[in-house]
Design a protein around this motif. Structure first.
Motif, PDB file in Angstrom:
ATOM      1  N   TRP A 149       0.866  -1.183   0.000  1.00 48.11           N
ATOM      2  CA  TRP A 149       0.000   0.000   0.000  1.00 48.11           C
ATOM      3  C   TRP A 149       0.903   1.234   0.000  1.00 48.11           C
ATOM      4  O   TRP A 149       1.914   1.255   0.700  1.00 48.11           O
ATOM      5  CB  TRP A 149      -0.921  -0.006   1.210  1.00 48.11           C
ATOM      6  N   PRO A 150       0.589   2.264  -0.803  1.00 48.99           N
ATOM      7  CA  PRO A 150       1.530   3.380  -0.972  1.00 48.99           C
ATOM      8  C   PRO A 150       1.926   4.060   0.325  1.00 48.99           C
ATOM      9  O   PRO A 150       3.089   4.458   0.493  1.00 48.99           O
ATOM     10  CB  PRO A 150       0.776   4.348  -1.894  1.00 48.99           C
ATOM     11  N   GLU A 151       0.996   4.216   1.255  1.00 50.96           N
ATOM     12  CA  GLU A 151       1.300   4.964   2.473  1.00 50.96           C
ATOM     13  C   GLU A 151       1.879   4.094   3.586  1.00 50.96           C
ATOM     14  O   GLU A 151       2.552   4.630   4.488  1.00 50.96           O
ATOM     15  CB  GLU A 151       0.027   5.649   3.003  1.00 50.96           C
ATOM     16  N   THR A 152       1.626   2.800   3.588  1.00 51.69           N
ATOM     17  CA  THR A 152       2.078   1.935   4.686  1.00 51.69           C
ATOM     18  C   THR A 152       3.047   0.850   4.245  1.00 51.69           C
ATOM     19  O   THR A 152       3.484   0.062   5.082  1.00 51.69           O
ATOM     20  CB  THR A 152       0.874   1.279   5.373  1.00 51.69           C
ATOM     21  N   GLY A 153       3.384   0.786   2.961  1.00 51.69           N
ATOM     22  CA  GLY A 153       4.318  -0.231   2.495  1.00 51.69           C
ATOM     23  C   GLY A 153       3.731  -1.624   2.609  1.00 51.69           C
ATOM     24  O   GLY A 153       2.613  -1.887   2.165  1.00 51.69           O
ATOM     25  N   ARG A 154       4.465  -2.547   3.218  1.00 48.46           N
ATOM     26  CA  ARG A 154       4.017  -3.931   3.348  1.00 48.46           C
ATOM     27  C   ARG A 154       3.256  -4.189   4.643  1.00 48.46           C
ATOM     28  O   ARG A 154       2.936  -5.340   4.955  1.00 48.46           O
ATOM     29  CB  ARG A 154       5.215  -4.881   3.257  1.00 48.46           C
ATOM     30  N   THR A 155       2.965  -3.148   5.386  1.00 47.99           N
ATOM     31  CA  THR A 155       2.155  -3.278   6.598  1.00 47.99           C
ATOM     32  C   THR A 155       0.713  -2.971   6.233  1.00 47.99           C
ATOM     33  O   THR A 155       0.369  -1.830   5.920  1.00 47.99           O
ATOM     34  CB  THR A 155       2.643  -2.309   7.683  1.00 47.99           C
ATOM     35  N   LEU A 156      -0.133  -3.990   6.258  1.00 48.97           N
ATOM     36  CA  LEU A 156      -1.518  -3.851   5.816  1.00 48.97           C
ATOM     37  C   LEU A 156      -2.471  -4.150   6.965  1.00 48.97           C
ATOM     38  O   LEU A 156      -2.188  -4.972   7.843  1.00 48.97           O
ATOM     39  CB  LEU A 156      -1.810  -4.805   4.655  1.00 48.97           C
ATOM     40  N   SER A 157      -3.605  -3.491   6.931  1.00 48.67           N
ATOM     41  CA  SER A 157      -4.655  -3.693   7.933  1.00 48.67           C
ATOM     42  C   SER A 157      -5.630  -4.760   7.444  1.00 48.67           C
ATOM     43  O   SER A 157      -5.669  -5.092   6.251  1.00 48.67           O
ATOM     44  CB  SER A 157      -5.398  -2.377   8.171  1.00 48.67           C
ATOM     45  N   PRO A 158      -6.443  -5.316   8.331  1.00 48.65           N
ATOM     46  CA  PRO A 158      -7.464  -6.281   7.872  1.00 48.65           C
ATOM     47  C   PRO A 158      -8.417  -5.697   6.843  1.00 48.65           C
ATOM     48  O   PRO A 158      -8.919  -6.429   5.979  1.00 48.65           O
ATOM     49  CB  PRO A 158      -8.189  -6.669   9.170  1.00 48.65           C
TER      50      PRO A 158
END
Length: 565
Positions: A149-158
C-alpha cells in the motif's frame, strides 16, 4: 489362561431348561454351552391373572416399549458430529469452528484456549490428469499478489486484506499466489471465509536459503498455516530460488502432505513431480504444454506491463489453459501497481519508472481496463455466440463455468440492443414543429458549417417538448463562455431583460417565420412576461465536438446537464 465357568449349584425355578451343564449328551436334544461362555439365564415368566370369563387361549397384549428420554448434554458440550459435513470449496466455503482448551497445569498455569476455523475437503494432484478437489476437477483462475500500500508499504490492515479479496472475487477469480513470501495470517482467514485457493510460498526470489535456515522457516510457516483449507500448494521459492534438499521438509509438518511446487523453473528439468509451471510462454508453447504429459499451470503469465496488459491476450490463451486435458489454469502478473507515496516530494507516487506499474489495479485500487476484461473472460456464465444467427428467435445458449455449482444459484438479465455501425449517421430524427404550436425561429442562427437537414415537405410533424434548460447549459455551441455558468445578475437587470424579450416577442408574433429543426417549441403568449431563455436543444447521441451538437440539430427529451458535470 483358562476361563472357568461358575455355575450355580441349583438353577432357579423356571430356568432349568436354559441351563446346560457340560458333558450332557447332545442326542437328548440339549445343546452344549460353547467353551468360554457363561450360560444365559432366562427370567421366570410371571403368570398373568385373568379376569373371570376371559378366554385362556387369548395371548396377552405386549406393552409398548418405553420412549427414550432425550439425551441431555452438559452446557457447552458440542452436538454429535454430522456423518456427512458440508465440504469446503472456493464456490461453497463452508467452515466449522473448533475450540481447544488446555487446562491449568505445568505447561499452562492459567490455562489456554485456542479457537480456529477449518473446513472439510480433499485435494489430489493426479499426474497426467489434473487437479481434483473433493473428487471434482478444478481450474485455477488466479493472480499474483504483493502485500503493498503506498502509504504503509508492506504493513496492511485487515480492511486492506478484505478489500483485496472482495475485488478478486468481483473479477471472478478463484485463486491467489503469495508472491514471494507468506502473507499475514488474517489474509488466509479471509481466503477461507470468502473462498480463494492459495499457493503459500516460502520467501525467496532468484536465490534460496541454505538448508538449515530453509528447514527452520518451513517448519514455522507450515505450523502456522497448516489448518487453512484454502491452501492447496506449498511453493518452495520462486524462479530458481529453491533448495531441492528441502523439498521433502514440508510433508514432515503437514498431515495432508500437500503438493510442493517449483514455480517458474528457468533451466531443465522444467517439470517437477508431475507439474509444469513455466512462466510467460508464447502461444505455440502454451498449446504444446497443455497437451501433456505433465499438468501445465504457469504460476506467472501475461505480464501486465511487458505483455500490454492482462486482458490483451487472455481471450486467446484461456481456452487452451482451461479446456485442454492437461491444463489447470494459471496466475496473472500482477494484482496492483506498487508505488510509494514520497513524503519528501509532496506525496508523489513513485513506481520507479516502468518497473512496478504492472497490475490490473492502480496503487490505490483504481480499476484499470484489464480488470474489466479479466472479469468478462473469467465470468462463470458464458454465452458462446459471437454473433446472432439470421433466424434468431430469442433463445441463447448458456455455458456454466462453475466447478461445483449450477446456474440455479445465480440470477442474471440480458437485453438485445442494436447499435449503428461505425460511420453511420445518427438514428435520431430531427424534431419538427408540432401541429398545434405556431412556428418559431431559433434565437441562435445556425453556423456556417451546419449540416442539419430540413424537415421534409408534407412530413407529419412530431412534437418536441424539451424541458427548460439550466442556466449553465444556455450556450450549446463553441465559443467564448460555452459551458460556463452564467453570472448572477441583479433583480433590476433581470426585469429589464424580461421587458426587452417581451417587446421582441410581440413584434415577431405578427409575422412568424419557418421553424428550424433545432427549436420547435411553442412560443409563449404575446401578453406573457416570461423570462425563460430560449435555448436550442442539444443532441443526446452526438459528442459535443460534432457538427450536430455544435449546431443543435436535434431535440433532447431530457434536461441537459451543465458542462463539466
Amino acid at each position: 489362561m483358562e476361563l472357568r465357568r461358575h455355575l450355580p449349584s441349583r438353577a432357579p425355578r423356571g430356568a432349568a431348561a436354559a441351563v446346560h451343564r457340560p458333558g450332557r449328551d447332545r442326542r437328548q436334544g440339549r445343546r452344549r454351552v460353547p467353551p468360554g461362555r457363561l450360560p444365559r439365564r432366562q427370567p421366570a415368566r410371571r403368570q398373568r391373572s385373568r379376569c373371570p370369563g376371559e378366554d385362556p387361549r387369548r395371548r396377552p397384549r405386549r406393552r409398548a416399549a418405553p420412549r427414550r428420554r432425550a439425551e441431555r448434554r452438559p452446557p457447552g458440550h458440542a452436538a454429535r458430529a454430522d456423518p456427512s459435513p458440508a465440504t469446503w470449496t472456493a464456490e461453497t466455503p463452508n467452515l466449522y469452528r473448533v475450540d481447544v482448551t488446555l487446562h491449568a497445569g505445568t505447561f499452562a498455569p492459567s490455562g489456554h484456549t485456542l479457537t480456529q476455523r477449518f473446513g472439510f475437503r480433499t485435494f489430489e494432484l493426479r499426474r497426467g490428469d489434473g487437479l481434483y478437489l473433493n473428487g471434482r476437477r478444478i481450474v485455477l483462475k488466479g493472480v499474483n499478489r504483493h502485500s503493498f500500500w503506498p502509504e504503509t508499504g508492506r504493513t496492511l490492515s485487515p480492511e486492506r486484506h478484505r478489500e483485496d479479496i472482495r475485488l478478486m472475487k468481483e473479477a471472478n477469480m478463484n485463486a491467489v499466489r503469495m508472491s514471494h513470501y507468506p502473507p499475514d495470517a488474517e489474509f488466509l482467514d479471509l481466503c477461507d471465509e470468502a473462498g480463494l485457493y492459495v499457493l503459500d510460498e516460502l520467501g525467496g526470489w532468484q536465490g534460496h536459503y541454505d538448508t538449515p535456515t530453509g528447514r527452520r522457516l518451513i517448519a514455522q510457516m507450515v505450523a502456522r498455516d497448516v489448518n487453512h483449507p484454502s491452501i492447496l500448494f506449498w511453493d518452495n521459492g520462486n524462479e530458481g530460488g529453491w533448495n531441492t534438499e528441502n523439498d521433502d521438509e514440508f510433508a514432515k509438518h503437514d498431515p495432508q502432505s500437500r503438493p510442493v511446487l517449483h514455480p517458474g523453473p528457468l533451466s531443465p528439468p522444467f517439470a517437477f513431480r508431475g507439474m509444469n509451471t513455466r512462466h510467460y510462454r508464447e502461444y505455440d508453447e502454451t498449446a504444446k504444454f497443455t497437451d501433456g504429459p505433465e499438468i501445465f499451470m504457469p504460476t506467472e503469465f501475461l505480464h501486465g506491463l511487458f505483455d500490454g496488459g492482462h486482458g490483451a491476450g487472455l481471450d486467446d490463451f484461456w481456452p487452451l489453459m482451461s479446456e485442454k486435458p492437461h491444463a489447470a489454469g494459471g496466475f496473472l502478473w500482477s494484482w496492483v501497481d506498487e508505488a510509494v507515496a514520497r513524503t519528501d516530494e509532496n506525496d508523489r507516487l513513485d513506481a520507479r519508472r516502468d518497473l512496478a506499474p504492472d497490475g490490473m489495479l492502480g496503487p490505490h485500487h483504481e480499476k484499470e481496463g484489464s480488470f474489466y476484461a479479466v472479469r468478462e473472460i473469467w465470468s462463470p456464465v458464458q454465452i458462446p455466440l459471437r454473433e446472432l444467427p439470421a433466424d434468431f428467435a430469442g433463445a441463447l445458449p448458456v455455458r456454466n463455468r462453475y466447478d461445483f455449482l449450477n446456474l440455479s444459484t445465480v440470477t442474471f438479465e440480458w437485453r438485445l440492443m442494436k447499435f449503428a455501425p461505425p460511420g453511420a449517421p445518427s438514428s435520431t430524427a430531427p424534431c419538427s414543429p408540432s401541429a398545434a404550436s405556431p412556428a418559431r425561429t431559433s434565437p441562435r442562427a445556425p453556423t456556417a458549417n451546419s449540416s442539419s437537414p430540413s424537415p421534409p415537405t408534407g412530413a407529419k410533424p412530431t412534437p418536441c417538448s424539451s424541458p427548460r434548460p439550466t442556466r449553465a447549459s444556455a450556450s450549446s455551441g463553441p465559443g467564448p463562455g460555452a459551458g460556463s455558468p452564467a453570472p448572477r445578475r441583479s433583480a433590476s437587470h433581470r426585469r429589464r431583460r424580461a421587458r426587452s424579450r417581451w417587446r421582441r416577442t410581440a413584434r415577431r408574433s405578427s409575422s412568424p417565420r419557418a421553424a428550424t429543426p433545432c427549436d420547435s417549441r411553442a412560443p409563449p403568449a404575446a401578453s406573457s412576461r416570461s423570462n425563460a431563455t430560449r435555448t436550442p436543444c442539444r443532441s443526446a447521441m452526438a459528442p459535443a465536438s460534432s457538427p450536430i451538437a455544435a449546431t443543435s440539430a436535434c431535440c433532447s427529451r431530457s434536461r441537459p446537464r451543465p458542462a463539466g458535470s
